[in-house]
Design a protein around this motif. Sequence first.
Motif, PDB file in Angstrom:
ATOM      1  N   UNK A  91      42.198  41.154  28.892  1.00 45.35           N
ATOM      2  CA  UNK A  91      41.192  41.322  27.930  1.00 45.35           C
ATOM      3  C   UNK A  91      39.791  40.891  28.603  1.00 45.35           C
ATOM      4  N   UNK A  92      39.678  39.847  29.209  1.00 44.75           N
ATOM      5  CA  UNK A  92      38.387  39.387  29.875  1.00 44.75           C
ATOM      6  C   UNK A  92      38.072  40.579  30.844  1.00 44.75           C
ATOM      7  N   UNK A  93      38.763  40.995  31.816  1.00 43.52           N
ATOM      8  CA  UNK A  93      38.317  41.809  32.755  1.00 43.52           C
ATOM      9  C   UNK A  93      38.019  43.151  31.751  1.00 43.52           C
ATOM     10  N   UNK A  94      38.760  43.502  30.956  1.00 43.39           N
ATOM     11  CA  UNK A  94      38.307  44.812  30.189  1.00 43.39           C
ATOM     12  C   UNK A  94      36.994  44.693  29.694  1.00 43.39           C
ATOM     13  N   UNK A  95      36.632  43.607  29.086  1.00 43.35           N
ATOM     14  CA  UNK A  95      35.537  43.834  28.305  1.00 43.35           C
ATOM     15  C   UNK A  95      34.294  43.302  29.518  1.00 43.35           C
TER      16      UNK A  95
END
Length: 306
Positions: free
Chosen positions: A25-29
């Motif tokens: 999630x963190x890498x996606x956003x």
Amino acid sequence: MLAYLARRLVQAVLILLGVSFITFVLLYVLPADPVRQIAGRSATPQTVENIRAQLGLDQPFFVQYLRYLSGLVQGDMGRSYLQKTQVSELIAARLPATLLLMGAGIACELVIGLSMGVAAALKRERPLDQTLMITSFVAVSAPQFVVSLLLLYVFAVQLGWFPIGGYGTAAHVVLPAVALGIMGSGWYSRMMRSSMIDVLRQDFIRTARAKGLSRSRIILRHALPNAILPVIAMIGIDIGIFMGGLVVVESVFGWPGIGQLAWQAIQRVDIPIIMGVTLVTACAIVLGNLIADLVTPLIDPRIKLR
């Protein structure tokens, strides 16, 4: 024992699943675009979109995540965007160096920290106790790069006792291991001091003294094995920290470990490598804590696994 291991295995799987999801999630956003790193600044919009489609980064989040999990279950950690190599191969190539530095670093911090903690407990509320506790506070508070650069300057540049950096011989591992040992020893010394003072006040220590046992035997045979129990859990945590948290030390000493690999991947937004290193580090933390839980009853049979 088997039921305990089965339960811990289920917990480990859930923990790793949660870590993978949060990291994804963190890498996606993340505002940084890995496709731009691959395509370069001069790439046309069409080229960028083609690369994005080839990597599957144009698909919805859950499609990307489930595809990653599907590959992970099959032992595929993905391929590096920039190095065009399997992440598992890159990590495997760096793992021996990290394990060597991890073992040497933990050994150094245990020797330094436990010695300081025991000495401070035996001389509590005296000048030696205060001096050692101040030293441990300074060691914990000192930035990693300051300690590393200071050791490098004194013992490699000025005295020439050790190589400036690199990897391959026993001499190369001394300075980075000592740097890690100094920084981690503060936690161990404080924990060991508190635990040792508490144990020395117990009734069985008074009984041992009443029997006429020597001071050294009381400390080594009775006090130390009981006082060291809280430290074992810290060692388990350190295994995970040392697997992925040695970015600064590895960079200063030119140590080719997983920490340096992770730092390079973060700079280039190489998502597969970041995910791979994160999961390996999480596995190390889970495994380290499990080993600590299994070793503790061997030291103190009164403690049972439940």
